[in-house]
Design an enzyme around this catalytic site. Structure first.
Site, PDB file in Angstrom:
ATOM      1  N   ASP A   8       0.792  -1.122   0.086  1.00 59.47           N
ATOM      2  CA  ASP A   8       0.028   0.084  -0.003  1.00 59.47           C
ATOM      3  C   ASP A   8       0.834   1.349   0.051  1.00 59.47           C
ATOM      4  O   ASP A   8       2.014   1.292  -0.359  1.00 59.47           O
ATOM      5  CB  ASP A   8      -0.884   0.058   1.137  1.00 59.47           C
ATOM      6  CG  ASP A   8      -0.250   0.019   2.392  1.00 59.47           C
ATOM      7  OD1 ASP A   8       0.965   0.021   2.487  1.00 59.47           O
ATOM      8  OD2 ASP A   8      -1.015   0.090   3.481  1.00 59.47           O
ATOM      9  N   CYS A  65       3.669  -3.049   3.900  1.00 63.44           N
ATOM     10  CA  CYS A  65       2.692  -2.156   4.252  1.00 63.44           C
ATOM     11  C   CYS A  65       3.329  -1.618   5.568  1.00 63.44           C
ATOM     12  O   CYS A  65       4.141  -1.616   5.767  1.00 63.44           O
ATOM     13  CB  CYS A  65       1.242  -2.568   4.489  1.00 63.44           C
ATOM     14  SG  CYS A  65       0.904  -3.677   5.753  1.00 63.44           S
ATOM     15  N   THR A  67       2.815  -1.856   9.044  1.00 66.56           N
ATOM     16  CA  THR A  67       3.066  -2.665   9.845  1.00 66.56           C
ATOM     17  C   THR A  67       3.572  -4.333   9.386  1.00 66.56           C
ATOM     18  O   THR A  67       3.948  -5.167   9.951  1.00 66.56           O
ATOM     19  CB  THR A  67       2.084  -3.100  10.830  1.00 66.56           C
ATOM     20  OG1 THR A  67       0.736  -3.803  10.269  1.00 66.56           O
ATOM     21  CG2 THR A  67       1.320  -2.108  11.611  1.00 66.56           C
ATOM     22  N   HIS A 133       9.704 -30.197   9.788  1.00 68.40           N
ATOM     23  CA  HIS A 133       9.062 -29.044   9.478  1.00 68.40           C
ATOM     24  C   HIS A 133       7.653 -29.297   8.365  1.00 68.40           C
ATOM     25  O   HIS A 133       6.688 -28.460   8.131  1.00 68.40           O
ATOM     26  CB  HIS A 133       9.934 -27.971   8.954  1.00 68.40           C
ATOM     27  CG  HIS A 133      11.025 -27.588  10.066  1.00 68.40           C
ATOM     28  ND1 HIS A 133      10.474 -27.107  11.207  1.00 68.40           N
ATOM     29  CD2 HIS A 133      12.240 -27.846  10.247  1.00 68.40           C
ATOM     30  CE1 HIS A 133      11.608 -26.894  11.966  1.00 68.40           C
ATOM     31  NE2 HIS A 133      12.730 -27.241  11.212  1.00 68.40           N
TER      32      HIS A 133
HETATM   33  C1  RB5 Z   1      -1.935   2.282   6.698  1.00 65.79           C
HETATM   34  O1  RB5 Z   1      -1.904   3.361   7.275  1.00 65.79           O
HETATM   35  C2  RB5 Z   1      -1.713   1.088   7.360  1.00 65.79           C
HETATM   36  O2  RB5 Z   1      -2.817   1.008   8.068  1.00 65.79           O
HETATM   37  C3  RB5 Z   1      -1.224  -0.096   6.732  1.00 65.79           C
HETATM   38  O3  RB5 Z   1      -0.254   0.041   5.943  1.00 65.79           O
HETATM   39  C4  RB5 Z   1      -0.713  -1.440   7.473  1.00 65.79           C
HETATM   40  O4  RB5 Z   1       0.042  -1.136   8.510  1.00 65.79           O
HETATM   41  C5  RB5 Z   1      -2.094  -2.308   7.884  1.00 65.79           C
HETATM   42  O5  RB5 Z   1      -1.984  -3.260   8.212  1.00 65.79           O
END
Ligand code: RB5
Length: 142
Positions: A8, A65, A67, A133
Protein backbone atom coordinates in the site's frame (compact mmCIF):
# COMPACT_ATOMS: atom_id res chain seq x y z
CA UNK A 1 13.39 -16.17 -10.01
CA UNK A 2 10.01 -14.65 -10.77
CA UNK A 3 8.94 -12.37 -7.93
CA UNK A 4 5.55 -10.70 -7.37
CA UNK A 5 5.71 -7.50 -5.33
CA UNK A 6 3.07 -5.17 -3.95
CA UNK A 7 2.00 -3.02 -1.07
CA UNK A 8 0.00 0.00 0.00
CA UNK A 9 0.96 3.69 0.28
CA UNK A 10 3.04 2.96 3.41
CA UNK A 11 5.04 0.36 1.49
CA UNK A 12 5.35 2.23 -1.79
CA UNK A 13 8.69 3.95 -1.06
CA UNK A 14 10.45 0.73 -0.07
CA UNK A 15 8.85 -1.22 -2.91
CA UNK A 16 10.10 1.32 -5.45
CA UNK A 17 13.62 1.04 -4.07
CA UNK A 18 13.61 -2.75 -3.77
CA UNK A 19 12.53 -3.46 -7.35
CA UNK A 20 15.80 -2.33 -9.04
CA UNK A 21 17.76 -4.17 -6.36
CA UNK A 22 15.84 -7.38 -7.07
CA UNK A 23 16.44 -6.89 -10.79
CA UNK A 24 20.15 -6.31 -10.15
CA UNK A 25 20.18 -9.68 -8.34
CA UNK A 26 18.81 -11.25 -11.54
CA UNK A 27 15.14 -11.67 -10.62
CA UNK A 28 12.17 -10.92 -12.86
CA UNK A 29 9.79 -8.69 -10.94
CA UNK A 30 6.07 -8.18 -11.50
CA UNK A 31 4.89 -5.05 -9.70
CA UNK A 32 1.24 -5.16 -8.63
CA UNK A 33 1.26 -1.61 -7.18
CA UNK A 34 0.41 0.66 -5.53
CA UNK A 35 2.29 3.30 -7.47
CA UNK A 36 2.17 6.39 -5.27
CA UNK A 37 1.87 7.53 -1.66
CA UNK A 38 -1.85 8.26 -2.08
CA UNK A 39 -3.89 6.40 0.51
CA UNK A 40 -5.18 3.03 -0.72
CA UNK A 41 -6.51 -0.24 0.74
CA UNK A 42 -3.81 -2.89 1.21
CA UNK A 43 -6.00 -5.91 0.24
CA UNK A 44 -6.27 -4.48 -3.29
CA UNK A 45 -2.53 -5.15 -3.68
CA UNK A 46 -2.00 -8.14 -1.39
CA UNK A 47 -4.59 -10.30 -3.20
CA UNK A 48 -3.01 -9.97 -6.68
CA UNK A 49 0.45 -10.79 -5.29
CA UNK A 50 -0.93 -13.81 -3.42
CA UNK A 51 -2.83 -14.96 -6.53
CA UNK A 52 0.31 -14.75 -8.69
CA UNK A 53 2.17 -17.01 -6.26
CA UNK A 54 -0.81 -19.31 -5.74
CA UNK A 55 -1.25 -19.81 -9.50
CA UNK A 56 2.48 -20.47 -9.94
CA UNK A 57 3.07 -17.41 -12.11
CA UNK A 58 5.67 -16.28 -9.56
CA UNK A 59 7.79 -18.35 -7.18
CA UNK A 60 7.73 -15.86 -4.33
CA UNK A 61 5.78 -12.78 -3.30
CA UNK A 62 6.94 -9.70 -1.40
CA UNK A 63 4.39 -7.50 0.36
CA UNK A 64 5.01 -4.26 2.22
CA UNK A 65 2.66 -2.11 4.28
CA UNK A 66 3.03 -0.03 7.43
CA UNK A 67 3.13 -2.90 9.92
CA UNK A 68 3.34 -5.77 7.44
CA UNK A 69 0.31 -7.27 9.13
CA UNK A 70 -2.54 -6.13 6.90
CA UNK A 71 -0.92 -7.54 3.78
CA UNK A 72 0.16 -10.75 5.55
CA UNK A 73 -3.28 -11.42 7.00
CA UNK A 74 -4.84 -10.81 3.59
CA UNK A 75 -2.37 -13.02 1.71
CA UNK A 76 -2.82 -15.82 4.22
CA UNK A 77 -6.51 -16.06 3.29
CA UNK A 78 -5.28 -17.75 0.10
CA UNK A 79 -5.18 -21.54 0.47
CA UNK A 80 -1.67 -22.02 -0.92
CA UNK A 81 -0.06 -18.96 0.64
CA UNK A 82 2.21 -18.96 3.65
CA UNK A 83 3.04 -15.30 4.29
CA UNK A 84 5.48 -14.53 7.09
CA UNK A 85 6.00 -11.16 8.75
CA UNK A 86 9.71 -10.31 9.03
CA UNK A 87 11.50 -7.59 10.95
CA UNK A 88 15.05 -8.91 10.72
CA UNK A 89 17.13 -11.35 8.67
CA UNK A 90 17.06 -14.09 11.31
CA UNK A 91 13.28 -14.21 11.14
CA UNK A 92 13.54 -14.26 7.33
CA UNK A 93 15.80 -17.31 7.56
CA UNK A 94 13.39 -19.09 9.88
CA UNK A 95 10.21 -18.44 7.89
CA UNK A 96 11.91 -20.13 4.93
CA UNK A 97 13.66 -22.96 6.81
CA UNK A 98 10.77 -23.85 9.12
CA UNK A 99 7.56 -22.50 7.57
CA UNK A 100 8.32 -22.75 3.84
CA UNK A 101 6.95 -19.22 3.52
CA UNK A 102 6.23 -18.28 -0.08
CA UNK A 103 5.37 -14.66 0.64
CA UNK A 104 7.55 -12.23 2.60
CA UNK A 105 5.77 -9.47 4.45
CA UNK A 106 7.63 -6.41 5.76
CA UNK A 107 6.68 -3.46 7.99
CA UNK A 108 8.00 -0.36 6.21
CA UNK A 109 7.25 1.91 9.18
CA UNK A 110 9.33 -0.16 11.59
CA UNK A 111 12.46 -1.25 9.68
CA UNK A 112 15.13 0.61 7.72
CA UNK A 113 15.48 0.21 3.96
CA UNK A 114 18.85 -1.48 4.58
CA UNK A 115 17.14 -3.99 6.87
CA UNK A 116 14.41 -4.56 4.26
CA UNK A 117 17.09 -5.29 1.64
CA UNK A 118 18.90 -7.72 3.98
CA UNK A 119 15.62 -9.45 4.88
CA UNK A 120 14.67 -9.79 1.21
CA UNK A 121 18.04 -11.22 0.21
CA UNK A 122 17.97 -13.71 3.09
CA UNK A 123 14.40 -14.77 2.34
CA UNK A 124 15.16 -15.44 -1.34
CA UNK A 125 18.40 -17.32 -0.63
CA UNK A 126 17.22 -19.65 2.12
CA UNK A 127 15.79 -23.11 1.45
CA UNK A 128 13.05 -24.97 3.29
CA UNK A 129 14.52 -27.61 5.60
CA UNK A 130 11.73 -30.15 5.18
CA UNK A 131 11.74 -33.09 7.63
CA UNK A 132 9.74 -32.37 10.78
CA UNK A 133 8.93 -28.93 9.41
CA UNK A 134 7.24 -30.47 6.36
CA UNK A 135 4.97 -32.44 8.70
CA UNK A 136 4.02 -29.23 10.50
CA UNK A 137 3.49 -27.23 7.31
CA UNK A 138 1.30 -30.09 6.11
CA UNK A 139 -1.01 -29.52 9.08
CA UNK A 140 -1.55 -25.80 8.42
CA UNK A 141 -4.57 -25.91 6.12
CA UNK A 142 -8.10 -25.93 7.54
C1 RB5 B 1 -1.91 2.28 6.54
O1 RB5 B 1 -2.00 3.44 7.26
C2 RB5 B 1 -1.66 1.09 7.45
O2 RB5 B 1 -2.79 0.82 8.20
C3 RB5 B 1 -1.24 -0.11 6.65
O3 RB5 B 1 -0.11 0.20 5.92
C4 RB5 B 1 -0.88 -1.35 7.42
O4 RB5 B 1 -0.01 -1.07 8.47
C5 RB5 B 1 -2.01 -2.20 7.82
O5 RB5 B 1 -1.83 -3.30 8.35
Amino acid sequence: MKIAIGGDHAGFGYKRKLIPILEKWGHTVTDFGTNSEDSVDYPDFAHPVASAVEKGDCEFGILICGTGNGVAITANKHEKIRAGLCWNAEVATLIRQHNDANVLSMPARFISLEEAEKITQTFLNTAFEGGRHARRVGKMSC
